[in-house]
Design a protein around this motif. Sequence first.
Motif, PDB file in Angstrom:
ATOM      1  N   ASN A 184     -10.836 -16.837  34.801  1.00 17.87           N
ATOM      2  CA  ASN A 184     -11.177 -18.110  35.441  1.00 17.87           C
ATOM      3  C   ASN A 184     -11.273 -17.969  36.561  1.00 17.87           C
ATOM      4  OD1 ASN A 184     -11.066 -19.861  33.105  1.00 17.87           O
ATOM      5  ND2 ASN A 184      -8.969 -19.938  33.120  1.00 17.87           N
ATOM      6  N   HIS A 185     -12.392 -19.015  37.533  1.00 19.34           N
ATOM      7  CA  HIS A 185     -12.711 -18.638  38.771  1.00 19.34           C
ATOM      8  C   HIS A 185     -12.810 -19.883  39.497  1.00 19.34           C
ATOM      9  CE1 HIS A 185     -16.654 -18.885  37.153  1.00 19.34           C
ATOM     10  NE2 HIS A 185     -16.140 -18.308  36.158  1.00 19.34           N
ATOM     11  N   THR A 186     -12.534 -19.941  40.703  1.00 20.85           N
ATOM     12  CA  THR A 186     -12.859 -21.028  41.567  1.00 20.85           C
ATOM     13  C   THR A 186     -13.540 -20.848  42.713  1.00 20.85           C
ATOM     14  OG1 THR A 186     -10.882 -20.965  42.868  1.00 20.85           O
ATOM     15  CG2 THR A 186     -10.437 -22.257  40.819  1.00 20.85           C
ATOM     16  N   GLN A 187     -14.169 -21.656  43.229  1.00 20.54           N
ATOM     17  CA  GLN A 187     -15.144 -21.247  44.668  1.00 20.54           C
ATOM     18  C   GLN A 187     -14.781 -22.543  45.230  1.00 20.54           C
ATOM     19  OE1 GLN A 187     -18.315 -20.871  41.604  1.00 20.54           O
ATOM     20  NE2 GLN A 187     -19.558 -20.084  43.576  1.00 20.54           N
ATOM     21  N   ILE A 188     -13.852 -22.420  46.327  1.00 20.11           N
ATOM     22  CA  ILE A 188     -13.473 -23.516  47.234  1.00 20.11           C
ATOM     23  C   ILE A 188     -14.222 -22.853  48.590  1.00 20.11           C
ATOM     24  CG2 ILE A 188     -11.358 -24.565  48.552  1.00 20.11           C
ATOM     25  CD1 ILE A 188     -11.107 -24.372  45.420  1.00 20.11           C
ATOM     26  N   ALA A 189     -15.285 -23.803  48.432  1.00 19.45           N
ATOM     27  CA  ALA A 189     -16.475 -23.627  49.552  1.00 19.45           C
ATOM     28  C   ALA A 189     -17.378 -24.597  49.692  1.00 19.45           C
ATOM     29  CB  ALA A 189     -17.167 -22.147  49.195  1.00 19.45           C
ATOM     30  N   ILE A 190     -17.767 -24.900  50.803  1.00 18.79           N
ATOM     31  CA  ILE A 190     -18.661 -25.737  51.350  1.00 18.79           C
ATOM     32  C   ILE A 190     -19.367 -25.231  52.459  1.00 18.79           C
ATOM     33  CG2 ILE A 190     -19.167 -27.963  52.313  1.00 18.79           C
ATOM     34  CD1 ILE A 190     -16.138 -28.981  51.521  1.00 18.79           C
ATOM     35  N   GLY A 191     -20.739 -25.537  52.250  1.00 13.39           N
ATOM     36  CA  GLY A 191     -21.722 -25.195  53.532  1.00 13.39           C
ATOM     37  C   GLY A 191     -21.395 -25.251  54.742  1.00 13.39           C
ATOM     38  N   GLY A 192     -21.483 -24.412  55.706  1.00 15.54           N
ATOM     39  CA  GLY A 192     -21.135 -24.562  57.062  1.00 15.54           C
ATOM     40  C   GLY A 192     -19.795 -24.433  57.589  1.00 15.54           C
ATOM     41  N   MET A 193     -18.927 -24.117  56.698  1.00 16.38           N
ATOM     42  CA  MET A 193     -17.586 -24.167  57.110  1.00 16.38           C
ATOM     43  C   MET A 193     -16.962 -22.707  57.755  1.00 16.38           C
ATOM     44  SD  MET A 193     -15.222 -25.467  53.706  1.00 16.38           S
ATOM     45  CE  MET A 193     -14.128 -26.084  54.821  1.00 16.38           C
ATOM     46  N   CYS A 194     -15.925 -23.106  58.795  1.00 11.10           N
ATOM     47  CA  CYS A 194     -15.436 -22.007  59.499  1.00 11.10           C
ATOM     48  C   CYS A 194     -14.330 -21.770  59.214  1.00 11.10           C
ATOM     49  CB  CYS A 194     -15.318 -22.430  60.911  1.00 11.10           C
ATOM     50  SG  CYS A 194     -16.794 -23.051  61.722  1.00 11.10           S
ATOM     51  N   LEU A 195     -13.540 -20.858  59.611  1.00 10.89           N
ATOM     52  CA  LEU A 195     -12.144 -20.541  59.094  1.00 10.89           C
ATOM     53  C   LEU A 195     -11.295 -21.256  60.038  1.00 10.89           C
ATOM     54  CD1 LEU A 195      -9.512 -18.883  58.095  1.00 10.89           C
ATOM     55  CD2 LEU A 195      -9.996 -17.281  60.068  1.00 10.89           C
ATOM     56  N   ALA A 196     -11.688 -21.400  61.388  1.00 12.33           N
ATOM     57  CA  ALA A 196     -10.749 -22.071  62.291  1.00 12.33           C
ATOM     58  C   ALA A 196     -11.476 -23.460  62.534  1.00 12.33           C
ATOM     59  CB  ALA A 196     -10.638 -21.299  63.905  1.00 12.33           C
ATOM     60  N   GLU A 197     -10.625 -24.162  63.034  1.00 15.20           N
ATOM     61  CA  GLU A 197     -10.867 -25.603  63.573  1.00 15.20           C
ATOM     62  C   GLU A 197     -11.406 -25.534  64.800  1.00 15.20           C
ATOM     63  OE1 GLU A 197     -11.298 -28.575  62.270  1.00 15.20           O
ATOM     64  OE2 GLU A 197     -10.105 -28.500  60.368  1.00 15.20           O
ATOM     65  N   THR A 198     -12.665 -26.071  65.241  1.00 20.34           N
ATOM     66  CA  THR A 198     -13.276 -26.064  66.514  1.00 20.34           C
ATOM     67  C   THR A 198     -13.491 -27.391  67.300  1.00 20.34           C
ATOM     68  OG1 THR A 198     -15.635 -26.191  65.735  1.00 20.34           O
ATOM     69  CG2 THR A 198     -14.611 -23.790  65.546  1.00 20.34           C
ATOM     70  N   THR A 199     -13.750 -27.131  68.606  1.00 20.63           N
ATOM     71  CA  THR A 199     -13.852 -28.442  69.388  1.00 20.63           C
ATOM     72  C   THR A 199     -15.093 -29.208  69.008  1.00 20.63           C
ATOM     73  OG1 THR A 199     -14.828 -27.064  70.989  1.00 20.63           O
ATOM     74  CG2 THR A 199     -12.456 -27.503  71.129  1.00 20.63           C
ATOM     75  N   ASP A 200     -16.136 -28.447  68.420  1.00 21.57           N
ATOM     76  CA  ASP A 200     -17.434 -29.207  68.043  1.00 21.57           C
ATOM     77  C   ASP A 200     -17.300 -29.869  66.728  1.00 21.57           C
ATOM     78  OD1 ASP A 200     -17.716 -26.922  66.934  1.00 21.57           O
ATOM     79  OD2 ASP A 200     -19.493 -26.389  67.790  1.00 21.57           O
ATOM     80  N   GLY A 201     -16.138 -29.549  66.109  1.00 22.15           N
ATOM     81  CA  GLY A 201     -15.971 -30.261  64.748  1.00 22.15           C
ATOM     82  C   GLY A 201     -16.554 -29.267  63.585  1.00 22.15           C
ATOM     83  N   CYS A 202     -16.643 -28.178  63.635  1.00 17.44           N
ATOM     84  CA  CYS A 202     -16.728 -27.284  62.360  1.00 17.44           C
ATOM     85  C   CYS A 202     -15.816 -27.510  61.219  1.00 17.44           C
ATOM     86  CB  CYS A 202     -16.960 -25.853  62.830  1.00 17.44           C
ATOM     87  SG  CYS A 202     -17.390 -24.481  61.439  1.00 17.44           S
ATOM     88  N   TRP A 203     -16.090 -27.678  60.129  1.00 20.39           N
ATOM     89  CA  TRP A 203     -14.922 -27.908  59.229  1.00 20.39           C
ATOM     90  C   TRP A 203     -14.510 -26.893  58.738  1.00 20.39           C
ATOM     91  CZ3 TRP A 203     -16.690 -31.991  54.715  1.00 20.39           C
ATOM     92  CH2 TRP A 203     -16.911 -33.153  55.076  1.00 20.39           C
ATOM     93  N   ALA A 204     -13.299 -26.682  58.862  1.00 21.78           N
ATOM     94  CA  ALA A 204     -12.680 -25.396  58.722  1.00 21.78           C
ATOM     95  C   ALA A 204     -11.630 -25.265  57.399  1.00 21.78           C
ATOM     96  CB  ALA A 204     -11.744 -25.126  59.939  1.00 21.78           C
ATOM     97  N   GLN A 205     -11.566 -24.109  57.017  1.00 19.02           N
ATOM     98  CA  GLN A 205     -10.434 -24.070  55.775  1.00 19.02           C
ATOM     99  C   GLN A 205      -9.292 -23.695  56.187  1.00 19.02           C
ATOM    100  OE1 GLN A 205     -11.380 -23.973  52.614  1.00 19.02           O
ATOM    101  NE2 GLN A 205     -13.371 -22.964  52.092  1.00 19.02           N
ATOM    102  N   GLU A 206      -8.816 -23.494  57.460  1.00 21.38           N
ATOM    103  CA  GLU A 206      -7.417 -23.440  57.802  1.00 21.38           C
ATOM    104  C   GLU A 206      -6.844 -25.155  57.675  1.00 21.38           C
ATOM    105  OE1 GLU A 206      -5.899 -23.539  61.812  1.00 21.38           O
ATOM    106  OE2 GLU A 206      -8.042 -23.943  62.669  1.00 21.38           O
ATOM    107  N   THR A 207      -7.775 -26.017  57.579  1.00 22.74           N
ATOM    108  CA  THR A 207      -6.722 -27.283  57.344  1.00 22.74           C
ATOM    109  C   THR A 207      -7.517 -28.028  56.024  1.00 22.74           C
ATOM    110  OG1 THR A 207      -8.774 -28.269  58.631  1.00 22.74           O
ATOM    111  CG2 THR A 207      -6.800 -28.145  59.881  1.00 22.74           C
TER     112      THR A 207
END
Length: 469
Positions: A184-207
């Motif tokens: 079984n497998h999952t893909q927890i992914a969305i286009g444009g995501m960062c690892l870290a939250e950024t001041t310019d609003g990149c959606w981040a996996q850390e949250t």
Amino acid sequence: MAKTRTAALIAVAAGVLAAGLPVLSAEAAVGDGTPADSNISFVGRWNKTNPSAYVPYWAGAYLRVGFTGRTVKLRQRNTIQLWASIDGGAFTSFTGSGTINLTPTALAAGNHTLIVSYRQVAGSYTGDAVFQGLILESGAGTFTPPARPKLVEFVGDSITAGATSSQLAVTDYAFKVGERLGYNHTQIAIGGMCLAETTDGCWAQETRYWMSSGGQAGTDQWDFSRYTADGVVINLGTNDKSHGVSATAFQATYTTFLTRIRARFPNAKLFAMRTFIGRYAAETEAAVRARNAAGDANVFYVDTTGWLPSGGLSDSVHPNDAGHQAITDRLAPVLSARLTTTPDPTTPAPTTAPTTPAPTTPAGGACAVTYRKTGDWGTGAQFDVTLSNTSTVPVNGWTLTWSLPGSQRITQSWNATVTQSGAAATAVNAAWNAVIPAAGSTSFGFVTDSPLTGGTAFALNGSPCTATT
């Protein structure tokens, strides 16, 4: 990398709950094909609040079920694109609403298996990903499909969501690796995501990794008790660079992210992949080493250097179908080897600095090496090495050297730092396996760019070893 969003996903889910759909009993009859039918396996993160309409979240979520008879259809609500595979065949695209016939040509009578994956609702795509049940022939029913022994979670951005591949998540390396391994497998992914939250609003996996849908901050949190991952594969960092995340901040965030995932899945193997274009490669590897030094031996750095073939990208960043296939061919044996072995014991980091005994070297012939090829895919191979101390004293700190055959090149390794110069290979212990007790052993592994066998001239700390190859 194109930025995509999933706010539409949340709106769809809200619409499902507010649309006045008929509510079926949560105790649906086993075998009737309704969403609550316990024979249907829903893999990934699904909203099951309405028992008559299940909504998949994130990319690549899918359902698996066995069914009898010659035909199978889906009950959908509004227009949706999806992919279906019957009896392990190629995935076929379907687009429509209401009743969608997955067998326009009737099958042979008997037992069959079905996998359905809906197109992820993201960016400008707002399809109605709502599963309302199966329609089977009169007298037919469902049955539980063959069990899959493990579950692997793939965490990433648009690359892991399958952007620009022909069938999106279904032709992505994550989906393909899972299917190849029979997991079984999952893909927890969305286009444009960062690892870290950024001041310019990149959606981040850390949250957002911790959320059910990855939508706006503050949405419901995922219930991690709903499934347990045996492996978590992370491919993040491609987007962070363009959002101004410093190398220091990236490494610190990655280390924390690995620590938090470990708390959710205490027994999982965690794999941190070098981004395919090499961004933050050193920082990713350093985050893995930080977790190793903290006593977590089941975190591995996957060096993807050279994995993508010429012509394997559809643009400057995203793999095309050939690229995803090449990644699958390299990643599948790595995961298979690590996930079919017993997890190494994880020990807490020492609260005080340990006393380090003086390095020792066994006398000549007091070491033995077992050098085995454990995977072969034609253009490369995987090798596992067991290093045994056959002396009567412990070895504290080890370096194993040997000669590789031909022009073979090592492309990645685990449980040791492996380098080479020409045909000369060198493996140096990791922090957690530096000591080999008397009559004890340790092991490491690596992947090469050719299937050649025949390593020779093994030596431990300069002392020759006997070898089985």
